[in-house]
Write a protein that holds these residues in place. Structure first.
Motif, PDB file in Angstrom:
ATOM      1  N   THR A 123       0.830  -1.200   0.000  1.00 60.31           N
ATOM      2  CA  THR A 123       0.000   0.000   0.000  1.00 60.31           C
ATOM      3  C   THR A 123       0.867   1.253   0.000  1.00 60.31           C
ATOM      4  OG1 THR A 123      -1.628   1.273   1.276  1.00 60.31           O
ATOM      5  CG2 THR A 123      -0.199  -0.168   2.529  1.00 60.31           C
ATOM      6  N   PRO A 124       0.583   2.243  -0.868  1.00 64.27           N
ATOM      7  CA  PRO A 124      -0.556   2.316  -1.790  1.00 64.27           C
ATOM      8  C   PRO A 124      -0.324   1.637  -3.135  1.00 64.27           C
ATOM      9  CG  PRO A 124       0.612   4.389  -1.781  1.00 64.27           C
ATOM     10  CD  PRO A 124       1.304   3.523  -0.767  1.00 64.27           C
ATOM     11  N   ALA A 125       0.905   1.291  -3.473  1.00 58.15           N
ATOM     12  CA  ALA A 125       1.246   0.466  -4.643  1.00 58.15           C
ATOM     13  C   ALA A 125       1.180   1.192  -5.982  1.00 58.15           C
ATOM     14  CB  ALA A 125       0.393  -0.803  -4.694  1.00 58.15           C
ATOM     15  N   ASP A 126       0.109   1.944  -6.261  1.00 54.53           N
ATOM     16  CA  ASP A 126       0.038   2.660  -7.540  1.00 54.53           C
ATOM     17  C   ASP A 126      -0.717   3.969  -7.354  1.00 54.53           C
ATOM     18  OD1 ASP A 126      -2.820   2.181  -7.842  1.00 54.53           O
ATOM     19  OD2 ASP A 126      -2.317   0.157  -8.480  1.00 54.53           O
ATOM     20  N   LEU A 127      -0.721   4.794  -8.391  1.00 53.26           N
ATOM     21  CA  LEU A 127      -1.305   6.132  -8.290  1.00 53.26           C
ATOM     22  C   LEU A 127      -2.798   6.098  -7.998  1.00 53.26           C
ATOM     23  CD1 LEU A 127       0.546   7.886 -11.255  1.00 53.26           C
ATOM     24  CD2 LEU A 127       0.819   8.410  -8.830  1.00 53.26           C
ATOM     25  N   THR A 128      -3.510   5.176  -8.638  1.00 49.06           N
ATOM     26  CA  THR A 128      -4.957   5.124  -8.445  1.00 49.06           C
ATOM     27  C   THR A 128      -5.312   4.711  -7.026  1.00 49.06           C
ATOM     28  OG1 THR A 128      -5.327   4.629 -10.785  1.00 49.06           O
ATOM     29  CG2 THR A 128      -7.095   4.078  -9.259  1.00 49.06           C
ATOM     30  N   ASP A 129      -4.671   3.655  -6.517  1.00 50.01           N
ATOM     31  CA  ASP A 129      -4.963   3.220  -5.151  1.00 50.01           C
ATOM     32  C   ASP A 129      -4.502   4.247  -4.131  1.00 50.01           C
ATOM     33  OD1 ASP A 129      -6.261   0.941  -5.860  1.00 50.01           O
ATOM     34  OD2 ASP A 129      -4.585  -0.413  -5.526  1.00 50.01           O
ATOM     35  N   ASN A 130      -3.433   4.967  -4.435  1.00 45.18           N
ATOM     36  CA  ASN A 130      -2.998   6.039  -3.545  1.00 45.18           C
ATOM     37  C   ASN A 130      -4.069   7.125  -3.460  1.00 45.18           C
ATOM     38  OD1 ASN A 130      -1.007   7.538  -1.950  1.00 45.18           O
ATOM     39  ND2 ASN A 130      -0.880   8.892  -3.721  1.00 45.18           N
ATOM     40  N   ALA A 131      -4.670   7.458  -4.602  1.00 48.12           N
ATOM     41  CA  ALA A 131      -5.741   8.456  -4.608  1.00 48.12           C
ATOM     42  C   ALA A 131      -6.964   7.952  -3.851  1.00 48.12           C
ATOM     43  CB  ALA A 131      -6.108   8.807  -6.046  1.00 48.12           C
ATOM     44  N   LEU A 159       4.056  10.998   1.697  1.00 48.22           N
ATOM     45  CA  LEU A 159       3.266  12.227   1.606  1.00 48.22           C
ATOM     46  C   LEU A 159       3.141  12.711   0.171  1.00 48.22           C
ATOM     47  CD1 LEU A 159       4.417  14.407   4.651  1.00 48.22           C
ATOM     48  CD2 LEU A 159       2.285  13.146   4.369  1.00 48.22           C
ATOM     49  N   LYS A 160       4.216  12.581  -0.596  1.00 48.64           N
ATOM     50  CA  LYS A 160       4.223  13.072  -1.979  1.00 48.64           C
ATOM     51  C   LYS A 160       4.397  11.931  -2.971  1.00 48.64           C
ATOM     52  CE  LYS A 160       6.119  17.583  -0.655  1.00 48.64           C
ATOM     53  NZ  LYS A 160       7.211  18.567  -0.880  1.00 48.64           N
ATOM     54  N   ALA A 161       3.877  10.769  -2.597  1.00 48.68           N
ATOM     55  CA  ALA A 161       4.065   9.593  -3.450  1.00 48.68           C
ATOM     56  C   ALA A 161       3.445   9.771  -4.826  1.00 48.68           C
ATOM     57  CB  ALA A 161       3.480   8.354  -2.771  1.00 48.68           C
ATOM     58  N   ALA A 205      -2.691  13.059 -13.298  1.00 51.67           N
ATOM     59  CA  ALA A 205      -3.824  12.918 -12.380  1.00 51.67           C
ATOM     60  C   ALA A 205      -4.457  11.545 -12.595  1.00 51.67           C
ATOM     61  CB  ALA A 205      -4.853  14.014 -12.624  1.00 51.67           C
ATOM     62  N   PRO A 206      -4.566  10.722 -11.550  1.00 44.68           N
ATOM     63  CA  PRO A 206      -5.136   9.378 -11.722  1.00 44.68           C
ATOM     64  C   PRO A 206      -6.595   9.430 -12.138  1.00 44.68           C
ATOM     65  CG  PRO A 206      -4.850   9.893  -9.394  1.00 44.68           C
ATOM     66  CD  PRO A 206      -4.185  10.992 -10.155  1.00 44.68           C
ATOM     67  N   ASP A 207      -7.015   8.433 -12.898  1.00 44.41           N
ATOM     68  CA  ASP A 207      -8.405   8.337 -13.342  1.00 44.41           C
ATOM     69  C   ASP A 207      -9.246   7.614 -12.296  1.00 44.41           C
ATOM     70  OD1 ASP A 207      -7.759   9.557 -15.769  1.00 44.41           O
ATOM     71  OD2 ASP A 207      -7.216   7.644 -16.694  1.00 44.41           O
TER      72      ASP A 207
END
Length: 607
Positions: free
Chosen positions: A94-102, A248-250, A256-258
């Motif tokens: 976690t968060p692993a990728d941009l979408t899951d981080n969002a 914090l800035k991952a 911008a993630p979809d």
């Protein structure tokens, strides 16, 4: 007795580099990541964007960044495997990728009403707990010793001051998770505070229950932290937090993630306090569930609605560190909302010259395709062809034929942007969304589009405003920039805009390009037509000049203003009534699919 000298950052480098592969193996022997970026100086940290922590991850390029300079200063040099494996865990667990981080940030924000600005900090703490617990239990790493070292550094910097409530809760959760002696990490104060002790136990249970569904537990963890965060931040200042805030800035960057324009069912319902979650407490709450446990809550501001308001979407993206302006984020929001509804825009058939006619020859240049050479003519000129000198190619003209060719119909969209309309930057504007659906469908099919926002008063130019694209354009950004603007003036769409677009000598409309006129407004359009000098005549002549029909979409009851509605139909406009603005989206999809296809431009289909 003299203290041992702190190792220099460069002296730590060989050991830490050697520990990279064993750290990867803590998660999987098949795992591969690029080697970490080690910073030895302040300049290195600045180049990597490392702030507020001695380590960080980047999801944009799957990087791990470690400041060996800070590691040496904090006496953490003996924990290379623990720290490296922890950073790897952010890429794996976690968060692993941009979408899951969002999504993690969104779930956390839902559990922090009034303190949403601290969601990145709380989300980071939550992810750290899950990763550290996995490494302590499954990989056999002594993560507790890292926190003892961090505690020693915190005491030195804080002096005799009392640690914050959130920091104490965070450490107390580890004590419960790993069955450490009371006060080992959190200090004796945590055990003298009943609220902290109970919440620490709940936090440990939450980490175990939701270890394989970490998104499901994010809102609950935030709700658990909220009272402690409020106690630490009475004036909303940043609370005391550990120097190991590595995510914090991952998601920072220009991407911008979809998938964040809509709310997930668990996002709001999942922001319940762990004490009200039977899977954590083991209690069957049944009908005794207290208010606030998530029961009966809607997904957003409106009853049963599932969209994320544009203002909240913008705040979420900015919290993630997305380096786009607020205007660019709003455009992305409406474009993403429109994408599921886009279909090829209708086309009409015209007769065009398609039959090629040989007309002669011209010199063939070596930069042209070899297949273009007319070898017979070239060899007649010279039996020894010299490229660019004796080589020629055939030229062709066109002969008018009768094979039909599809030509997309251009689209003019006029949107009422008076004071009664929703600001698309604050809340979801369905007229704007419908306009985006139709204009993007037109552009996708090769048509051109002109958009005009208008909020005007008949005969009162001082209270009238409008914004429009520079004529008929093919640029998506130009169209979206105009549509997501907001005027909030006047009372209705100004009929004079049709005169400027279609009837004036310098009108941008080209007579050989059939165009459909579509106006989205309400019943105030009749006041505008009646109050504008020659208003009805302007509307009639404009739709005739456009050449592909017109449509008026009115926010009104179906039987409203029957005589004026029939008058609109009589001058060439189909009239559609929508009782709720939400229905205009379905209209936009249906309009693009059926209004022209198989019926020809200008067919009468009002209702």
């Amino acid at each position: 007795m003299t203290k041992a000298a702190k190792p220099l950052p460069k002296a730590l480098l060989p050991t830490w580099e050697k520990e990279w592969e064993p750290s990867l193996a803590c998660w999987s022997s098949h795992l591969r990541l690029s080697k970490p970026r080690f910073c030895l100086t302040n300049k290195d940290e600045k180049a990597q964007g490392l702030t507020q922590s001695f380590a960080m991850i980047r999801l944009t390029d799957h990087a791990v960044v470690i400041s060996l300079k800070q590691v040496a200063e904090r006496n953490l040099g003996e924990f290379p495997r623990q720290i490296l494996a922890h950073e790897i865990g952010h890429h794996v667990l976690t968060p692993a990728d941009l979408t899951d981080n969002a999504k993690l940030q969104a779930r956390t924000r839902a559990g922090l009403p009034g303190r949403e600005q601290f969601a990145p900090y709380v989300a980071n703490l939550y992810a750290d707990i899950l990763i550290n617990d996995r490494l302590q239990r499954s990989a056999g790493l002594d993560m507790a010793e890292v926190f003892r070292a961090l505690n020693r550094n915190a005491v030195k910097s804080r002096g005799k001051g009392t640690p914050g409530s959130l920091w104490s809760l965070y450490l107390l959760i580890y004590e419960f998770l790993w069955a450490l002696p009371p006060g080992d990490l959190a200090g004796n104060r945590a055990y003298s505070d009943d609220r902290l002790r109970v919440d620490g136990d709940l936090g440990a249970r939450l980490a175990r229950v939701y270890s394989r569904d970490w998104l499901g537990g994010a809102g609950r963890f935030a709700a658990l932290c909220l009272p402690h965060l409020m106690a630490d931040t009475p004036k909303k200042k940043t609370p005391e937090l550990p120097p190991w805030l590595d995510a914090l800035k991952a998601g920072a960057g220009s991407s911008a993630p979809d998938g964040l324009t809509d709310l997930e069912p668990e996002e709001i319902g999942g922001a319940r306090h762990p004490a009200n979650d039977p899977s954590i407490t083991g209690l069957d709450l049944g009908d005794t569930a207290e208010p606030g446990d998530g029961a009966g809550q809607t997904d957003t501001g409106g009853t049963g609605s599932t969209y994320r308001p544009p203002s909240e979407y913008t705040e979420l993206m900015q919290a993630l560190g997305v380096e786009l302006s607020a205007e660019e984020l709003i455009m992305k929001y409406y474009r993403e909302k429109a994408l599921p509804h886009l279909i090829p825009f209708p086309k009409r058939r015209v007769f065009k010259a398609v039959d090629p006619v040989p007309e002669g020859v011209e010199p063939w240049d070596p930069s042209s395709p070899l297949a273009d050479v007319d070898w017979i003519e070239s060899l007649i000129r010279s039996p020894l062809p010299i490229p660019g000198v004796t080589t020629v190619q055939r030229t062709y003209g066109e002969q008018s034929g009768f094979e039909p060719e599809d030509q997309p119909v251009d689209l003019y969209v006029g949107v009422d942007c008076s004071g009664s309309m929703t600001n698309p930057k604050i809340d979801l504007s369905y007229p704007v969304l419908a306009s985006v659906i139709m204009t993007l469908s037109a552009l996708r099919a090769g048509a051109r589009a002109m958009v005009c926002l208008s909020g005007e008063h008949p005969g009162s130019p001082n209270y009238s405003r409008y914004a429009e694209t520079p004529g008929f354009v093919r640029q998506t950004k130009t169209v979206l920039t105009t549509l997501t603007n907001y005027l909030g003036s006047g009372s209705a769409y100004g009929v004079g805009r049709l005169k400027a677009a279609f009837l004036d000598p310098d009108a941008p409309h080209e007579t050989d390009r059939p165009t459909h006129i579509l106006i989205i407004t309400d019943l105030d359009i009749f006041m505008m037509l009646d109050g504008t000098k020659g208003g009805w005549s302007i509307a009639e002549r404009a739709v005739a000049k456009a050449g592909a029909g017109g449509t008026m979409v009115l926010h009104a009851e179906a039987n409203s203003n029957p005589s004026q509605t029939e008058q609109l139909r009589g001058i060439g406009y189909d009239v559609f009534h929508v009782q709720n603005w939400e229905d205009v989206v379905a209209f936009a999809r249906e309009f693009s699919r059926t209004l022209f296809q198989g019926q020809g431009a200008g067919a009468k289909h009002g209702r």
